[in-house]
Design an enzyme around this catalytic site. Structure first.
Site, PDB file in Angstrom:
ATOM      1  N   ARG A 124       0.795  -1.285  -0.185  1.00 14.92           N
ATOM      2  CA  ARG A 124       0.092   0.010   0.083  1.00 14.92           C
ATOM      3  C   ARG A 124       0.741   1.158  -0.084  1.00 14.92           C
ATOM      4  O   ARG A 124       1.773   1.007   0.233  1.00 14.92           O
ATOM      5  CB  ARG A 124      -0.868   0.013   1.169  1.00 14.92           C
ATOM      6  CG  ARG A 124      -0.287  -0.018   2.401  1.00 14.92           C
ATOM      7  CD  ARG A 124      -1.352   0.116   3.435  1.00 14.92           C
ATOM      8  NE  ARG A 124      -0.575   0.276   4.941  1.00 14.92           N
ATOM      9  CZ  ARG A 124      -1.272   0.220   6.165  1.00 14.92           C
ATOM     10  NH1 ARG A 124      -2.471   0.192   6.167  1.00 14.92           N
ATOM     11  NH2 ARG A 124      -0.680   0.476   7.224  1.00 14.92           N
ATOM     12  N   ASN A 162      -4.729   8.226   4.329  1.00 16.66           N
ATOM     13  CA  ASN A 162      -4.820   7.532   5.575  1.00 16.66           C
ATOM     14  C   ASN A 162      -3.285   7.591   5.977  1.00 16.66           C
ATOM     15  O   ASN A 162      -2.528   7.250   5.269  1.00 16.66           O
ATOM     16  CB  ASN A 162      -5.446   5.953   5.164  1.00 16.66           C
ATOM     17  CG  ASN A 162      -5.229   5.166   6.355  1.00 16.66           C
ATOM     18  OD1 ASN A 162      -6.131   5.730   7.535  1.00 16.66           O
ATOM     19  ND2 ASN A 162      -4.679   4.083   6.537  1.00 16.66           N
ATOM     20  N   GLU A 163      -3.108   7.854   7.272  1.00 19.26           N
ATOM     21  CA  GLU A 163      -1.976   7.662   8.031  1.00 19.26           C
ATOM     22  C   GLU A 163      -0.676   8.341   6.644  1.00 19.26           C
ATOM     23  O   GLU A 163       0.187   7.493   6.456  1.00 19.26           O
ATOM     24  CB  GLU A 163      -1.676   6.505   8.196  1.00 19.26           C
ATOM     25  CG  GLU A 163      -2.267   5.903   9.481  1.00 19.26           C
ATOM     26  CD  GLU A 163      -1.727   4.627  10.323  1.00 19.26           C
ATOM     27  OE1 GLU A 163      -1.090   4.024   9.645  1.00 19.26           O
ATOM     28  OE2 GLU A 163      -2.188   4.597  11.335  1.00 19.26           O
ATOM     29  N   GLU A 320      -7.816   5.247  15.515  1.00 19.14           N
ATOM     30  CA  GLU A 320      -7.419   3.698  15.399  1.00 19.14           C
ATOM     31  C   GLU A 320      -6.811   3.107  16.644  1.00 19.14           C
ATOM     32  O   GLU A 320      -5.774   4.099  17.011  1.00 19.14           O
ATOM     33  CB  GLU A 320      -6.462   3.608  14.279  1.00 19.14           C
ATOM     34  CG  GLU A 320      -7.178   3.533  12.644  1.00 19.14           C
ATOM     35  CD  GLU A 320      -6.102   3.177  11.522  1.00 19.14           C
ATOM     36  OE1 GLU A 320      -5.265   2.249  11.836  1.00 19.14           O
ATOM     37  OE2 GLU A 320      -6.163   3.554  10.594  1.00 19.14           O
ATOM     38  N   GLU A 368      -3.506  -8.272   6.388  1.00 23.38           N
ATOM     39  CA  GLU A 368      -4.089  -8.163   7.913  1.00 23.38           C
ATOM     40  C   GLU A 368      -5.107  -9.120   8.591  1.00 23.38           C
ATOM     41  O   GLU A 368      -5.697  -8.954   9.514  1.00 23.38           O
ATOM     42  CB  GLU A 368      -4.606  -6.562   8.065  1.00 23.38           C
ATOM     43  CG  GLU A 368      -3.612  -5.616   7.760  1.00 23.38           C
ATOM     44  CD  GLU A 368      -3.905  -4.033   7.602  1.00 23.38           C
ATOM     45  OE1 GLU A 368      -4.954  -3.759   7.484  1.00 23.38           O
ATOM     46  OE2 GLU A 368      -3.138  -3.544   8.148  1.00 23.38           O
ATOM     47  N   LYS A 369      -5.050 -10.295   7.773  1.00 24.15           N
ATOM     48  CA  LYS A 369      -5.899 -11.313   8.209  1.00 24.15           C
ATOM     49  C   LYS A 369      -5.744 -11.763   9.743  1.00 24.15           C
ATOM     50  O   LYS A 369      -6.699 -12.121  10.318  1.00 24.15           O
ATOM     51  CB  LYS A 369      -6.123 -12.376   7.294  1.00 24.15           C
ATOM     52  CG  LYS A 369      -4.585 -13.223   7.282  1.00 24.15           C
ATOM     53  CD  LYS A 369      -4.936 -14.462   6.224  1.00 24.15           C
ATOM     54  CE  LYS A 369      -3.903 -15.427   5.761  1.00 24.15           C
ATOM     55  NZ  LYS A 369      -2.598 -14.453   5.336  1.00 24.15           N
ATOM     56  N   PHE A 370      -4.643 -11.616  10.162  1.00 25.20           N
ATOM     57  CA  PHE A 370      -4.494 -11.881  11.832  1.00 25.20           C
ATOM     58  C   PHE A 370      -4.548 -10.660  12.591  1.00 25.20           C
ATOM     59  O   PHE A 370      -3.756 -10.720  13.828  1.00 25.20           O
ATOM     60  CB  PHE A 370      -3.294 -12.716  11.898  1.00 25.20           C
ATOM     61  CG  PHE A 370      -3.327 -13.963  11.241  1.00 25.20           C
ATOM     62  CD1 PHE A 370      -4.305 -14.732  11.410  1.00 25.20           C
ATOM     63  CD2 PHE A 370      -2.297 -14.406  10.242  1.00 25.20           C
ATOM     64  CE1 PHE A 370      -4.521 -16.177  10.521  1.00 25.20           C
ATOM     65  CE2 PHE A 370      -2.454 -15.780   9.569  1.00 25.20           C
ATOM     66  CZ  PHE A 370      -3.432 -16.412   9.846  1.00 25.20           C
ATOM     67  N   HIS A 371      -4.635  -9.454  12.138  1.00 22.39           N
ATOM     68  CA  HIS A 371      -4.939  -8.140  12.887  1.00 22.39           C
ATOM     69  C   HIS A 371      -6.227  -8.446  13.639  1.00 22.39           C
ATOM     70  O   HIS A 371      -7.273  -8.744  12.905  1.00 22.39           O
ATOM     71  CB  HIS A 371      -4.951  -6.981  11.987  1.00 22.39           C
ATOM     72  CG  HIS A 371      -5.019  -5.840  12.575  1.00 22.39           C
ATOM     73  ND1 HIS A 371      -5.724  -5.271  13.676  1.00 22.39           N
ATOM     74  CD2 HIS A 371      -3.899  -4.804  12.830  1.00 22.39           C
ATOM     75  CE1 HIS A 371      -5.357  -4.262  14.066  1.00 22.39           C
ATOM     76  NE2 HIS A 371      -4.114  -3.907  13.921  1.00 22.39           N
TER      77      HIS A 371
HETATM   78  C1  GLA Z   1      -2.658   1.541  10.149  1.00 28.78           C
HETATM   79  C2  GLA Z   1      -3.767   1.738   9.250  1.00 28.78           C
HETATM   80  C3  GLA Z   1      -4.742   0.614   9.245  1.00 28.78           C
HETATM   81  C4  GLA Z   1      -4.168  -0.707   9.555  1.00 28.78           C
HETATM   82  C5  GLA Z   1      -3.526  -0.594  10.829  1.00 28.78           C
HETATM   83  C6  GLA Z   1      -3.232  -1.875  11.295  1.00 28.78           C
HETATM   84  O1  GLA Z   1      -2.481   2.205  11.429  1.00 28.78           O
HETATM   85  O2  GLA Z   1      -3.933   2.852   9.413  1.00 28.78           O
HETATM   86  O3  GLA Z   1      -5.381   0.771   7.989  1.00 28.78           O
HETATM   87  O4  GLA Z   1      -3.119  -1.029   8.663  1.00 28.78           O
HETATM   88  O5  GLA Z   1      -2.507   0.169  10.939  1.00 28.78           O
HETATM   89  O6  GLA Z   1      -2.645  -1.906  12.677  1.00 28.78           O
END
Ligand code: GLA
Length: 678
Positions: A124, A162-163, A320, A368-371
C-alpha cells in the site's frame, strides 16, 4: 491540471467536528464482504453502540476501476445503509493506495527509497508525495467523491487519505529532488545560503547551482547532516502540502470538518505534527500498543498527552487502535480481558472525545488477516465481542465528559526536529536515542502521579510550575530564550544531557556545551564522554548512572551529585542553578529509573507541582478532566489488586454515588464526577 499551483481557499471555513457524547467507531472495509454481511454489520454496530464509521479508506480501485470511470454503486449502498441505521460516517477520500491501473500507466509515481531502488505496488501507499501525476489523479478522485457526498447528511467528518507518510514519507526520486530544490529556494533564497546552512565547505560539498542538489540517497560514507535534516523538514512539509490540496478540493463541495489520522507512536517519526496540527479541524491519532517497548502502557499515556498537546489542549479523536493484537510486531500479543477498555479510557482521560478502532470485522484475506477487529473471526459469542458491547455502554455513560479539558502543572518540551537531528547518522553515542530520553523523564513523572502536557519548543510556558527539556539537541536561539525567560521569571526547569548543542541549522554552538542553555544552567561542558553499553557508574548521592557522562564544570551552579567512578571521578553529574526568580537543574547522565524518580520527586517538590495520582510504579493511573460544572477524576487500575482511593461524588462507570472512598477493582477504570462548588 497544475496541482502544485492550486491554492488553499482560505476564505472557505469548515464547521467543527460535532458529535453527541463520546464517538465510538472503527474503520469499516465493506469491499471485503458481501451484502448479507453488511446487513449483519449494521445491526451489530447498533448493538455495540458504534456511531462513527470510517469507510472508503482503501476504496480507490473499486470506485475508479478504470481511468476516469467511476462506479459509486456499492459506496452509495453502504452510505445509505449506515445512514438508515443512524451511524455517522467518517468518509475517506479513498486516495491512500493507488489502483493497479494507475501504477501500470504511470510507474513514475512509485516511491524510490534511499538506495535508489523502486518500491512496487502490491502493498500500500505506493506513491511519491511529490509526484504531479499521482496528485493529478488523486485530486480528481477527491473531486468526484466530494461532489457526490459533500452534502450528504450522514457525513460527519472527512478522512483525508490515510496515515499520510506511514510508509512513503521519504521518497528519493527525481520528482522529489525537483520539489526539494523549490522548497530550499523558498527557505534560503540563494544557493550560498544553502551552502552556509549545510556547512558544505566540509568534504568538498559546496554547491554551485540548484540542479546539483539531490535528495540524500545513500552515500559511501555518512551523509551531510544538514541536508538530511532539511530533507526531513521538506518531506514533512510536502505531505502536509498534499493534505492541503485534498482539503482545498473538499472545501469546495462540503462544510464538513476535515482531518487525517496522525501517527503519534514510538516507531514513526517522519512528520513534524506541530506544523500539521493547526491545519486539521480536529486532531486525530492512531495508536497501537508497542510490545517492543519496556512499558507499553506508559508510552500510550505519553502518546495521548502528546496528541492533546497537538490539539492545543482541546478534545481530540483516537482514530485507530486495536481491539486485540496487531499483526505487524514480531510478537503480536493478545489483550487481556479489560485491557482494551482500560486503554480506551486512558485515551479519554487524557483528552480524547472519540474512541475508534481498526477495524470493524476481521479480514479473511490480505496482509491483515491476523489483525484483531471488533468482530473477530470467531464471531460474537466471544469474550472480545462482549467487551466491545460493554465499552459502548461505558462510553455512553461518560458522555458528559466531552468538551472537558486536562490541566497540567508540568510540561515536557518535545521536538520532531530535535529527534531528526539528535538521532543523526554520526553522533557521540548510538545508544543515546531521543525518544528513549523523553520517555524516561515522562515515566518518572508518570510514576509520581504527575499529569504532564507535551509542548512544542517556543510555547509560552508561564502556566507551568515545572518544564523538562529532555535531550533537546537542536533548539533555536529564540526557543532557548523562551525557556530561559520562563526560569528567570520564577519557573523551574530540568534540562537533560545532549540538549542545546546545535542551532536550527545543525551547527554546534561553540564555547562549551550545552551552548543554548549554558548560562541558564550555570555550567559549561568541555567534552562528551559517553559510556559503553552495560557500563554503570555510581554517583556520590548513591544513584546509578549509565549511557553518558561529560566533563562538566560549574560556573555558578550548585553541584548536587558527582561521579564516584568511571572516566570522570569527582566531576559533577547533577547541578542546580538559581537564576532570576527560578531554578534550572541539569542532569548530565542517564539515571537508573528509581534514581530518576527520586531526582524528579525533589524537583517537583521544590517547584510545588501537584500530583493528581498516588506515587507508584504506574499501576494506578489518575488523570483529571475539568469541565464547566464538574471535574472528572479517572482512576485506571492496571494492576491485579483492587484499590481504594479517597473520593466523593458520582462514579460514572457504575452509576453509583461514592462517599469517602471509591473501590477500583483490579483491571478496571472508575470515573468520579466531582461537582465544582457553584
Ligand atoms: C494502520 C492503518 C490501518 C491498519 C492498521 C493496522 O494504522 O491505518 O489501515 O493497517 O495500521 O494496525
Amino acid at each position: 491540471m497544475n496541482t502544485r499551483a492550486a491554492t488553499h481557499d482560505a476564505s472557505a471555513t469548515s464547521t467543527p467536528f460535532v458529535h453527541e457524547g463520546i464517538a465510538y467507531g472503527c474503520d469499516y472495509n465493506p469491499e471485503q464482504w458481501g451484502p448479507e454481511v453488511w446487513a449483519e454489520d449494521v445491526l451489530l454496530m447498533r448493538e455495540a453502540g458504534v456511531d462513527l464509521v470510517a469507510i472508503n479508506i482503501f476504496g480507490w480501485s473499486h470506485i475508479e476501476p478504470r481511468p476516469g470511470e467511476y462506479d459509486f454503486d456499492r459506496l452509495d449502498t453502504i452510505i445509505e445503509l449506515l445512514h438508515a441505521h443512524g451511524i455517522r460516517i467518517n468518509l475517506g477520500t479513498g486516495t491512500s493506495s493507488p489502483p493497479p491501473w494507475l501504477t501500470t500507466l504511470h510507474p513514475e509515481i512509485l516511491p524510490i527509497v534511499e538506495d535508489g531502488t523502486t518500491r512496487y505496488p502490491g502493498g500500500r501507499q505506493a506513491w511519491c508525495p511529490s509526484s504531479p501525476v499521482f496528485r493529478e489523479h488523486a485530486l480528481a478522485l477527491v473531486e468526484k467523491v466530494a461532489e457526490r457526498y459533500g452534502r450528504h447528511p450522514a457525513i460527519a467528518l472527512w478522512h483525508v487519505s490515510n496515515e499520510l507518510g506511514c510508509h512513503n514519507a521519504l521518497c528519493y526520486c527525481d520528482d522529489t529532488a525537483g520539489a526539494f530544490r523549490v522548497w530550499l529556494q523558498a527557505r534560503y533564497g540563494t544557493i550560498d545560503a544553502v551552502n552556509t546552512a549545510w556547512g558544505t565547505s566540509f568534504w568538498s560539498q559546496r554547491y554551485g547551482a540548484w540542479d546539483e542538489i539531490l535528495t540524500p540517497r545513500l552515500t559511501l560514507s555518512s551523509r551531510n547532516p544538514g541536508q538530511v535534516l532539511d530533507f526531513h523538514r521538506f518531506s514533512s512539509d510536502e505531505l502536509l502540502d498534499y493534505y492541503r490540496r485534498e482539503t482545498a478540493v473538499l472545501r469546495r463541495h462540503s462544510r464538513v470538518a476535515v482531518t487525517t489520522n496522525f501517527m503519534v507512536t514510538a516507531h514513526i517519526r517522519n512528520m513534524d505534527y506541530w506544523t500539521w496540527a493547526p491545519e486539521v479541524d480536529i486532531v486525530a491519532n492512531d495508536h497501537y500498543l508497542d510490545h517492543r517497548l519496556a512499558e507499553p502502557a506508559t508510552e500510550l499515556a505519553f502518546a495521548a498527552d502528546l496528541t492533546r498537546g497537538l490539539a492545543q489542549g482541546k478534545p481530540w479523536l483516537l482514530m485507530e487502535q486495536a481491539a486485540g493484537s496487531v499483526n505487524w510486531q514480531p510478537h503480536n500479543l493478545a489483550k487481556a480481558p479489560g485491557e482494551m477498555t482500560r486503554n480506551s479510557l486512558t485515551h479519554v482521560a487524557r483528552g480524547a472525545d472519540g474512541i475508534c478502532f481498526f477495524q470493524w470485522r476481521a479480514s479473511l484475506q490480505g496482509s491483515e488477516k491476523f489483525h484483531s477487529a471488533l468482530v473477530p473471526h470467531a464471531g460474537t459469542d466471544t469474550v472480545l465481542w462482549r467487551e466491545v458491547v460493554a465499552l459502548g455502554e461505558t462510553l455512553d455513560r461518560l458522555a458528559e465528559v466531552t468538551g472537558s479539558t486536562v490541566v497540567a502543572d508540568a510540561a515536557i518540551i518535545f521536538s520532531w526536529e530535535s529527534w531528526w537531528a539528535g538521532d543523526g547518522e554520526t553522533r557521540p553515542s548510538q545508544s543515546v536515542r531521543y525518544l528513549e530520553q523523553v520517555h524516561a523523564v515522562y515515566a518518572a513523572l508518570h510514576n509520581l502521579g504527575v499529569t504532564v502536557d507535551i509542548v512544542a519548543p517556543g510555547t509560552d510556558l508561564s502556566r507551568y510550575r515545572l518544564v523538562v527539556a529532555p535531550a533537546l539537541h537542536l533548539v533555536s536561539d529564540a526557543d532557548a530564550q523562551t525557556l530561559n525567560d520562563y526560569v528567570t521569571a520564577g519557573g523551574h526547569a530540568l534540562v537533560t544531557f545532549f540538549s542545546g548543542i546545535v542551532d536550527e541549522n545543525d551547527r554546534v554552538r561553540p564555547g562549551g556545551y550545552p551552548g543554548a542553555f549554558r548560562e541558564m544552567l550555570g555550567i559549561t561542558v568541555e567534552e562528551f564522554s559517553p559510556l559503553l553499553p552495560g557500563q554503570v557508574l555510581t554517583l556520590d548521592s548513591g544513584a546509578a548512572a549509565s549511557l553518558w557522562s561529560e566533563r562538566l564544570r560549574s560556573t555558578g551552579a550548585e553541584v548536587m551529585a558527582s561521579y564516584l567512578d568511571g572516566p570522570l571521578p569527582g566531576v559533577p553529574a547533577i547541578t542546580r542553578n538559581r537564576r532570576g526568580e527560578g531554578e534550572a537543574w541539569y542532569l548530565a547522565t542517564a539515571l537508573e529509573s528509581g534514581d530518576l524518580i527520586d531526582l524528579m520527586r525533589t524537583i517537583c517538590r521544590q517547584a510545588r507541582v501537584t500530583a493528581v495520582g498516588p506515587e507508584g510504579d504506574g499501576t494506578i493511573e489518575v488523570v483529571r478532566r475539568v469541565g464547566a460544572k464538574a471535574t472528572y477524576r479517572f482512576v485506571i487500575n492496571h494492576g491485579a489488586e483492587d484499590v481504594d482511593l479517597p473520593a466523593e461524588g458520582r462514579e460514572l462507570v457504575t452509576g453509583q454515588t461514592v462517599s469517602r472512598v471509591v473501590r477500583v477493582p483490579a483491571g478496571t477504570v472508575r470515573v468520579i464526577r466531582e461537582d465544582l462548588a457553584s
